[in-house]
Write an enzyme that holds these catalytic residues in place. Structure first.
Site, PDB file in Angstrom:
ATOM      1  N   LYS A  68       1.034   4.152  -2.916  1.00  0.00           N
ATOM      2  CA  LYS A  68       0.650   5.550  -2.685  1.00  0.00           C
ATOM      3  C   LYS A  68       1.843   6.487  -2.870  1.00  0.00           C
ATOM      4  O   LYS A  68       1.688   7.623  -3.326  1.00  0.00           O
ATOM      5  CB  LYS A  68       0.033   5.712  -1.294  1.00  0.00           C
ATOM      6  CG  LYS A  68      -1.296   4.956  -1.118  1.00  0.00           C
ATOM      7  CD  LYS A  68      -2.392   5.475  -2.043  1.00  0.00           C
ATOM      8  CE  LYS A  68      -3.736   4.829  -1.762  1.00  0.00           C
ATOM      9  NZ  LYS A  68      -4.810   5.332  -2.619  1.00  0.00           N
ATOM     10  N   TYR A  89       0.837  -1.212   0.000  1.00  0.00           N
ATOM     11  CA  TYR A  89       0.000   0.000   0.000  1.00  0.00           C
ATOM     12  C   TYR A  89       0.870   1.260   0.000  1.00  0.00           C
ATOM     13  O   TYR A  89       0.649   2.188  -0.790  1.00  0.00           O
ATOM     14  CB  TYR A  89      -0.916  -0.042   1.234  1.00  0.00           C
ATOM     15  CG  TYR A  89      -1.966   1.045   1.273  1.00  0.00           C
ATOM     16  CD1 TYR A  89      -3.162   0.901   0.576  1.00  0.00           C
ATOM     17  CD2 TYR A  89      -1.765   2.201   2.013  1.00  0.00           C
ATOM     18  CE1 TYR A  89      -4.136   1.894   0.622  1.00  0.00           C
ATOM     19  CE2 TYR A  89      -2.735   3.198   2.068  1.00  0.00           C
ATOM     20  CZ  TYR A  89      -3.916   3.038   1.368  1.00  0.00           C
ATOM     21  OH  TYR A  89      -4.872   4.026   1.412  1.00  0.00           O
TER      22      TYR A  89
HETATM   23  P1  NAP Z   1     -13.807   1.869  -0.094  1.00  0.00           P
HETATM   24  O1  NAP Z   1     -14.918   2.335   0.749  1.00  0.00           O
HETATM   25  O2  NAP Z   1     -13.339   0.457   0.041  1.00  0.00           O
HETATM   26  O3  NAP Z   1     -14.189   2.141  -1.635  1.00  0.00           O
HETATM   27  C1  NAP Z   1     -13.314   1.748  -2.648  1.00  0.00           C
HETATM   28  C2  NAP Z   1     -13.976   2.000  -3.987  1.00  0.00           C
HETATM   29  O4  NAP Z   1     -13.041   1.627  -5.012  1.00  0.00           O
HETATM   30  C3  NAP Z   1     -15.220   1.158  -4.217  1.00  0.00           C
HETATM   31  O5  NAP Z   1     -16.117   1.867  -5.025  1.00  0.00           O
HETATM   32  C4  NAP Z   1     -14.675  -0.038  -4.994  1.00  0.00           C
HETATM   33  O6  NAP Z   1     -15.648  -0.705  -5.774  1.00  0.00           O
HETATM   34  C5  NAP Z   1     -13.668   0.660  -5.860  1.00  0.00           C
HETATM   35  N1  NAP Z   1     -12.656  -0.228  -6.409  1.00  0.00           N
HETATM   36  C6  NAP Z   1     -11.816  -1.058  -5.749  1.00  0.00           C
HETATM   37  N2  NAP Z   1     -11.048  -1.727  -6.633  1.00  0.00           N
HETATM   38  C7  NAP Z   1     -11.432  -1.320  -7.870  1.00  0.00           C
HETATM   39  C8  NAP Z   1     -11.036  -1.642  -9.186  1.00  0.00           C
HETATM   40  N3  NAP Z   1     -10.075  -2.543  -9.439  1.00  0.00           N
HETATM   41  N4  NAP Z   1     -11.660  -1.038 -10.209  1.00  0.00           N
HETATM   42  C9  NAP Z   1     -12.644  -0.139  -9.984  1.00  0.00           C
HETATM   43  N5  NAP Z   1     -13.053   0.228  -8.777  1.00  0.00           N
HETATM   44  C10 NAP Z   1     -12.456  -0.361  -7.711  1.00  0.00           C
HETATM   45  O7  NAP Z   1     -12.490   2.739   0.083  1.00  0.00           O
HETATM   46  P2  NAP Z   1     -12.235   4.163   0.795  1.00  0.00           P
HETATM   47  O8  NAP Z   1     -11.838   3.886   2.200  1.00  0.00           O
HETATM   48  O9  NAP Z   1     -13.345   5.092   0.522  1.00  0.00           O
HETATM   49  O10 NAP Z   1     -10.908   4.610   0.038  1.00  0.00           O
HETATM   50  C11 NAP Z   1     -10.950   5.426  -1.119  1.00  0.00           C
HETATM   51  C12 NAP Z   1      -9.530   5.887  -1.428  1.00  0.00           C
HETATM   52  O11 NAP Z   1      -8.995   6.607  -0.319  1.00  0.00           O
HETATM   53  C13 NAP Z   1      -8.554   4.737  -1.675  1.00  0.00           C
HETATM   54  O12 NAP Z   1      -7.660   5.091  -2.706  1.00  0.00           O
HETATM   55  C14 NAP Z   1      -7.805   4.621  -0.355  1.00  0.00           C
HETATM   56  O13 NAP Z   1      -6.515   4.082  -0.519  1.00  0.00           O
HETATM   57  C15 NAP Z   1      -7.745   6.083   0.044  1.00  0.00           C
HETATM   58  N6  NAP Z   1      -7.556   6.289   1.491  1.00  0.00           N
HETATM   59  C16 NAP Z   1      -8.466   5.792   2.394  1.00  0.00           C
HETATM   60  C17 NAP Z   1      -8.257   5.992   3.760  1.00  0.00           C
HETATM   61  C18 NAP Z   1      -9.230   5.476   4.779  1.00  0.00           C
HETATM   62  O14 NAP Z   1      -8.933   5.571   5.983  1.00  0.00           O
HETATM   63  N7  NAP Z   1     -10.355   4.945   4.393  1.00  0.00           N
HETATM   64  C19 NAP Z   1      -7.122   6.684   4.175  1.00  0.00           C
HETATM   65  C20 NAP Z   1      -6.222   7.154   3.245  1.00  0.00           C
HETATM   66  C21 NAP Z   1      -6.456   6.963   1.881  1.00  0.00           C
HETATM   67  P3  NAP Z   1     -16.313  -2.086  -5.219  1.00  0.00           P
HETATM   68  O15 NAP Z   1     -17.015  -1.720  -3.927  1.00  0.00           O
HETATM   69  O16 NAP Z   1     -17.226  -2.529  -6.299  1.00  0.00           O
HETATM   70  O17 NAP Z   1     -15.171  -3.021  -4.976  1.00  0.00           O
END
Ligand code: NAP
Length: 303
Positions: free
Chosen positions: A214, A210
């Site tokens: 990033k 990860y």
């Molecule tokens: P999430 O709720 O798991 O949502 C992820 C989204 O990405 C879902 O719509 C998922 O679709 C889609 N996705 C995953 N793999 C994919 C693929 N191969 N092709 C197309 N779509 C795909 O994640 P989140 O926590 O909101 O995170 C969003 C972003 O923020 C990510 O890049 C993550 O690394 C970053 N981030 C998150 C956090 C945190 O604490 N949550 C912190 C720092 C950065 P499906 O549901 O259909 O799989």
């Protein structure tokens, strides 16, 4: 089509005190005039466009069926921006969430285009970007948000876990930028925001894949900013800390979240909305002079 961003008016403002202190107003004035001739005509940023002015444009947000992506889609729609989004489609629940987001967006009276599209598949990505332009009449904002985690100590990490995370978080963003670049370059206007992480800035146990993805995304942001800047395209990254109530944080053990809360100088975890507001700002004219930046939204976690 939105007009080209103008140079900041602060470059052109004169403080009488500055010149009085040096006693050589004439020569400074001439030097400033010369500089301004070199940088182009004086223009004034339109104040109204700093906070509004997004209405009617088109945003493509990857992975907006849940979590942070959904929040980004909603703040764009609130500003009158038409929204396209994709998701992976891992089954009925994934589809249900996507349809729910689409319904929420339509309730806000914007046009919506969405379908499953795997960001790891370059040809699918090209096709999806083309469809968005056709269905929604253009493309102005690209937000690379889709991302996954497959955590584990690196000496036990399998190739599948490494590849899945790098392919999704890094290659996926590259495929989307590559597909969108000709459109944004052609109109000489566009904004790209990549959703990185505090774990692209610092390392963490169990997150080798990860963190690498990033950190790579931050490098991609800077290179893309350099290559696309001459065509008036801003490319920035946001670096969220731990954000509550997303599928991704549901996988994180409670004690890690407690530690994250303690490390944050504001003493709390973020909400998807905190990230969404920053992305919206980076796409607004208020941020027209920001490019290649990595902006933390982490409550001070990185301090
Ligand atoms: P999430 O709720 O798991 O949502 C992820 C989204 O990405 C879902 O719509 C998922 O679709 C889609 N996705 C995953 N793999 C994919 C693929 N191969 N092709 C197309 N779509 C795909 O994640 P989140 O926590 O909101 O995170 C969003 C972003 O923020 C990510 O890049 C993550 O690394 C970053 N981030 C998150 C956090 C945190 O604490 N949550 C912190 C720092 C950065 P499906 O549901 O259909 O799989």
């Amino acid at each position: 089509m939105p007009e080209k961003s103008d140079p900041p008016s602060s470059l052109t403002s004169e403080s009488p005190d500055d010149f009085a202190a040096h006693g050589s107003r004439q020569s400074h004035g001439a030097a400033v005039e010369e500089l301004l001739d070199a940088v182009g005509p004086e223009t004034q940023p339109a104040l109204a466009r700093m906070t509004g002015g997004l209405r009617g444009r088109v945003a493509l947000i990857t992975g907006a069926s849940s979590g942070i992506g959904r929040a980004i889609a909603l703040v764009f729609a609130e500003s009158g921006v038409h929204v396209a989004f994709n998701y992976l489609d891992t089954g009925p629940e994934s589809q249900r969430l996507a349809h729910q987001v689409a319904a929420e967006l339509r309730d806000m009276e914007v046009s919506v285009y969405h379908r499953p599209c795997d960001v790891r598949e370059p040809e699918e990505v090209r096709a999806f970007v083309g469809e968005v332009v056709e269905e929604l009449g253009g493309l102005h904002f690209l937000v690379n948000n889709a991302g996954i985690g497959r955590d584990g100590a690196l000496w036990r990490m399998g190739d599948e876990e490494w590849d899945a995370v790098l392919d999704t978080n890094l290659s996926g963003a590259f495929y989307f930028i590559r597909a969108a670049a000709p459109i944004l370059r052609g109109q000489e206007w566009g904004k790209i925001v990549n959703v990185a992480s505090v774990h692209g800035v610092r390392g963490e146990f169990g997150l080798a894949n990860y963190v690498s993805s990033k950190a790579g995304l931050i490098g991609l942001t800077r290179s893309a900013a350099i290559e696309l800047g001459p065509k008036n395209i801003n490319v920035n990254a946001v670096a969220p800390g731990y954000i509550r109530t997303t599928q991704l944080t549901e996988q994180v053990p409670a004690e890690i979240l407690d530690q994250a809360r303690e490390k944050s100088v504001l003493g709390r975890l973020g909400d998807p909305q905190d990230v969404a507001q920053l992305v919206l700002f980076l796409c607004s004219e208020g941020a027209r002079h920001i490019t290649g930046a990595v902006v933390p939204v982490d409550g001070g976690y990185l301090l």
